[in-house]
Design a protein around this motif. Structure first.
Motif, PDB file in Angstrom:
ATOM      1  N   TYR A  30       9.957  16.525  -8.824  1.00 60.09           N
ATOM      2  CA  TYR A  30       9.519  16.065  -8.133  1.00 60.09           C
ATOM      3  C   TYR A  30       9.252  17.343  -6.432  1.00 60.09           C
ATOM      4  O   TYR A  30      10.194  16.714  -6.294  1.00 60.09           O
ATOM      5  CB  TYR A  30       9.300  14.129  -7.118  1.00 60.09           C
ATOM      6  N   ARG A  31       7.295  16.581  -6.611  1.00 60.15           N
ATOM      7  CA  ARG A  31       7.756  17.671  -5.178  1.00 60.15           C
ATOM      8  C   ARG A  31       6.284  16.402  -5.042  1.00 60.15           C
ATOM      9  O   ARG A  31       5.656  16.464  -5.031  1.00 60.15           O
ATOM     10  CB  ARG A  31       7.554  19.041  -5.527  1.00 60.15           C
ATOM     11  N   GLN A  32       6.690  16.763  -2.675  1.00 62.68           N
ATOM     12  CA  GLN A  32       6.002  16.452  -2.119  1.00 62.68           C
ATOM     13  C   GLN A  32       5.357  17.350  -1.231  1.00 62.68           C
ATOM     14  O   GLN A  32       6.616  18.106  -0.049  1.00 62.68           O
ATOM     15  CB  GLN A  32       6.459  15.410  -2.155  1.00 62.68           C
ATOM     16  N   TYR A  57      11.010  19.608  -2.455  1.00 61.14           N
ATOM     17  CA  TYR A  57      11.630  19.198  -4.355  1.00 61.14           C
ATOM     18  C   TYR A  57      11.698  17.840  -3.884  1.00 61.14           C
ATOM     19  O   TYR A  57      13.627  18.050  -3.528  1.00 61.14           O
ATOM     20  CB  TYR A  57      11.552  20.414  -4.809  1.00 61.14           C
ATOM     21  N   TYR A  58      12.371  17.151  -4.872  1.00 60.92           N
ATOM     22  CA  TYR A  58      12.941  16.201  -5.226  1.00 60.92           C
ATOM     23  C   TYR A  58      13.980  15.515  -6.861  1.00 60.92           C
ATOM     24  O   TYR A  58      12.980  15.692  -7.092  1.00 60.92           O
ATOM     25  CB  TYR A  58      12.440  14.722  -4.621  1.00 60.92           C
ATOM     26  N   CYS A  59      15.428  15.972  -6.815  1.00 61.70           N
ATOM     27  CA  CYS A  59      15.579  15.572  -7.669  1.00 61.70           C
ATOM     28  C   CYS A  59      15.940  13.663  -8.186  1.00 61.70           C
ATOM     29  O   CYS A  59      15.859  13.319  -7.193  1.00 61.70           O
ATOM     30  CB  CYS A  59      17.186  16.070  -7.845  1.00 61.70           C
ATOM     31  N   ASN A  60      15.253  13.432  -9.582  1.00 63.26           N
ATOM     32  CA  ASN A  60      15.052  12.305 -10.292  1.00 63.26           C
ATOM     33  C   ASN A  60      15.941  11.868 -10.479  1.00 63.26           C
ATOM     34  O   ASN A  60      16.120  12.573 -12.063  1.00 63.26           O
ATOM     35  CB  ASN A  60      14.183  12.251 -10.436  1.00 63.26           C
ATOM     36  N   ALA A  61      16.683  10.407 -11.236  1.00 62.36           N
ATOM     37  CA  ALA A  61      17.577  10.529 -12.483  1.00 62.36           C
ATOM     38  C   ALA A  61      16.550   9.120 -12.613  1.00 62.36           C
ATOM     39  O   ALA A  61      16.373   8.145 -11.686  1.00 62.36           O
ATOM     40  CB  ALA A  61      18.519  10.385 -12.528  1.00 62.36           C
ATOM     41  N   ARG A  62      16.887   8.832 -13.785  1.00 61.19           N
ATOM     42  CA  ARG A  62      15.831   7.760 -14.244  1.00 61.19           C
ATOM     43  C   ARG A  62      17.383   6.859 -15.534  1.00 61.19           C
ATOM     44  O   ARG A  62      17.630   7.453 -16.458  1.00 61.19           O
ATOM     45  CB  ARG A  62      14.866   7.843 -14.862  1.00 61.19           C
ATOM     46  N   ILE A  63      17.633   5.987 -15.423  1.00 59.46           N
ATOM     47  CA  ILE A  63      18.323   4.860 -16.266  1.00 59.46           C
ATOM     48  C   ILE A  63      17.743   3.922 -16.325  1.00 59.46           C
ATOM     49  O   ILE A  63      17.471   2.983 -15.895  1.00 59.46           O
ATOM     50  CB  ILE A  63      20.061   4.369 -15.831  1.00 59.46           C
ATOM     51  N   PHE A 117      18.638   1.572 -19.080  1.00 59.46           N
ATOM     52  CA  PHE A 117      18.985   0.395 -19.289  1.00 59.46           C
ATOM     53  C   PHE A 117      18.841  -0.451 -17.435  1.00 59.46           C
ATOM     54  O   PHE A 117      19.344  -1.875 -18.570  1.00 59.46           O
ATOM     55  CB  PHE A 117      20.915   0.911 -19.169  1.00 59.46           C
ATOM     56  N   ILE A 118      19.216  -0.061 -16.633  1.00 60.04           N
ATOM     57  CA  ILE A 118      18.885  -1.124 -15.414  1.00 60.04           C
ATOM     58  C   ILE A 118      17.347  -0.899 -14.725  1.00 60.04           C
ATOM     59  O   ILE A 118      17.443  -1.064 -13.429  1.00 60.04           O
ATOM     60  CB  ILE A 118      20.267  -0.499 -14.696  1.00 60.04           C
ATOM     61  N   VAL A 119      16.742  -0.052 -15.504  1.00 60.68           N
ATOM     62  CA  VAL A 119      15.839  -0.166 -14.869  1.00 60.68           C
ATOM     63  C   VAL A 119      15.383   0.438 -13.544  1.00 60.68           C
ATOM     64  O   VAL A 119      14.984  -0.001 -13.153  1.00 60.68           O
ATOM     65  CB  VAL A 119      14.340  -1.788 -15.625  1.00 60.68           C
ATOM     66  N   GLN A 120      16.132   1.497 -13.441  1.00 65.65           N
ATOM     67  CA  GLN A 120      16.408   2.180 -12.206  1.00 65.65           C
ATOM     68  C   GLN A 120      16.141   3.648 -12.118  1.00 65.65           C
ATOM     69  O   GLN A 120      16.369   4.385 -12.704  1.00 65.65           O
ATOM     70  CB  GLN A 120      17.609   1.396 -11.405  1.00 65.65           C
ATOM     71  N   ASP A 121      15.497   3.837 -10.917  1.00 64.42           N
ATOM     72  CA  ASP A 121      15.482   5.397 -10.929  1.00 64.42           C
ATOM     73  C   ASP A 121      15.783   5.909  -9.229  1.00 64.42           C
ATOM     74  O   ASP A 121      16.181   4.974  -8.239  1.00 64.42           O
ATOM     75  CB  ASP A 121      13.621   5.507 -10.077  1.00 64.42           C
ATOM     76  N   PHE A 122      16.767   7.183  -9.147  1.00 59.38           N
ATOM     77  CA  PHE A 122      17.404   7.321  -8.105  1.00 59.38           C
ATOM     78  C   PHE A 122      16.329   8.528  -7.554  1.00 59.38           C
ATOM     79  O   PHE A 122      16.257   9.396  -8.422  1.00 59.38           O
ATOM     80  CB  PHE A 122      18.925   7.618  -8.292  1.00 59.38           C
ATOM     81  N   TRP A 123      17.450   9.001  -6.248  1.00 59.95           N
ATOM     82  CA  TRP A 123      16.565  10.283  -5.768  1.00 59.95           C
ATOM     83  C   TRP A 123      17.801  11.056  -4.976  1.00 59.95           C
ATOM     84  O   TRP A 123      18.411   9.847  -3.982  1.00 59.95           O
ATOM     85  CB  TRP A 123      15.442   9.980  -4.584  1.00 59.95           C
ATOM     86  N   GLY A 124      17.615  12.191  -5.102  1.00 57.69           N
ATOM     87  CA  GLY A 124      18.162  13.369  -4.372  1.00 57.69           C
ATOM     88  C   GLY A 124      17.547  13.698  -2.569  1.00 57.69           C
ATOM     89  O   GLY A 124      16.300  13.053  -2.686  1.00 57.69           O
ATOM     90  N   GLN A 125      18.315  14.005  -2.039  1.00 57.31           N
ATOM     91  CA  GLN A 125      17.930  14.044  -0.501  1.00 57.31           C
ATOM     92  C   GLN A 125      16.657  14.976   0.114  1.00 57.31           C
ATOM     93  O   GLN A 125      16.548  15.022   0.824  1.00 57.31           O
ATOM     94  CB  GLN A 125      18.904  14.117   0.686  1.00 57.31           C
ATOM     95  N   GLY A 126      16.332  15.845  -1.115  1.00 61.60           N
ATOM     96  CA  GLY A 126      15.173  16.995  -0.740  1.00 61.60           C
ATOM     97  C   GLY A 126      15.546  18.291  -0.854  1.00 61.60           C
ATOM     98  O   GLY A 126      16.870  18.350   0.080  1.00 61.60           O
ATOM     99  N   THR A 127      15.170  18.808  -1.371  1.00 60.41           N
ATOM    100  CA  THR A 127      15.204  20.445  -1.229  1.00 60.41           C
ATOM    101  C   THR A 127      13.520  21.288  -0.854  1.00 60.41           C
ATOM    102  O   THR A 127      13.388  21.042  -1.284  1.00 60.41           O
ATOM    103  CB  THR A 127      15.957  20.882  -2.045  1.00 60.41           C
ATOM    104  N   GLN A 128      13.694  22.235   0.489  1.00 55.50           N
ATOM    105  CA  GLN A 128      12.639  23.171   0.518  1.00 55.50           C
ATOM    106  C   GLN A 128      12.214  23.836  -0.133  1.00 55.50           C
ATOM    107  O   GLN A 128      13.519  24.627  -0.169  1.00 55.50           O
ATOM    108  CB  GLN A 128      12.779  23.000   2.552  1.00 55.50           C
ATOM    109  N   VAL A 129      11.860  24.032  -0.913  1.00 59.24           N
ATOM    110  CA  VAL A 129      10.798  25.371  -0.893  1.00 59.24           C
ATOM    111  C   VAL A 129       9.930  26.110  -0.430  1.00 59.24           C
ATOM    112  O   VAL A 129       8.620  24.896  -0.337  1.00 59.24           O
ATOM    113  CB  VAL A 129      10.073  25.188  -2.555  1.00 59.24           C
TER     114      VAL A 129
END
Length: 116
Positions: free
Chosen positions: A36-38, A92-98, A100-112
């Protein structure tokens, strides 16, 4: 789940960058990984995602320029960004979705940053 992203930086328009994100700390299957990006004042938007079966999804404005890939054995996702434009500048943020536990996880973000 911890996500460690790397690969951001400063590049001129038309250049390329490759982002990487490695997930650790889980034995559960990560169903989907993505980027994702913001930018300031805007909502976070999905850039690209890939499922554990290899199905991909892209933001319209990056189709044909960006390519997402995934190494399931390493729980790592990559984003190859080519023909970068100034408007791709964002955190830019990395995302992982599981599911089974209905949860999203996020990385710390990296600037582009893409300069003209």
């Amino acid at each position: 789940v911890q996500l460690q992203a790397s690969g951001g930086g400063l590049v001129q328009a038309g250049g390329s960058l490759r982002l990487s994100c490695a997930a650790s700390g889980t034995r559960l299957s990560i169903d989907e990984m993505g980027w994702y990006r913001q930018t300031p004042g805007k909502e976070r938007e999905l850039v690209a995602s890939v499922t554990d079966r290899g199905s991909t999804n892209y933001l319209d404005s990056v189709k044909g320029r960006f390519a997402i890939s995934r190494d399931n054995a390493r729980n790592t996702v990559y984003l190859q960004m080519n023909s970068l434009k100034v408007e791709d500048t964002a955190v830019y943020y990395c995302n992982a979705r599981i599911l089974f536990i209905v949860q999203d996880f996020w990385g710390q973000g990296t600037q582009v940053t893409v300069s003209s």
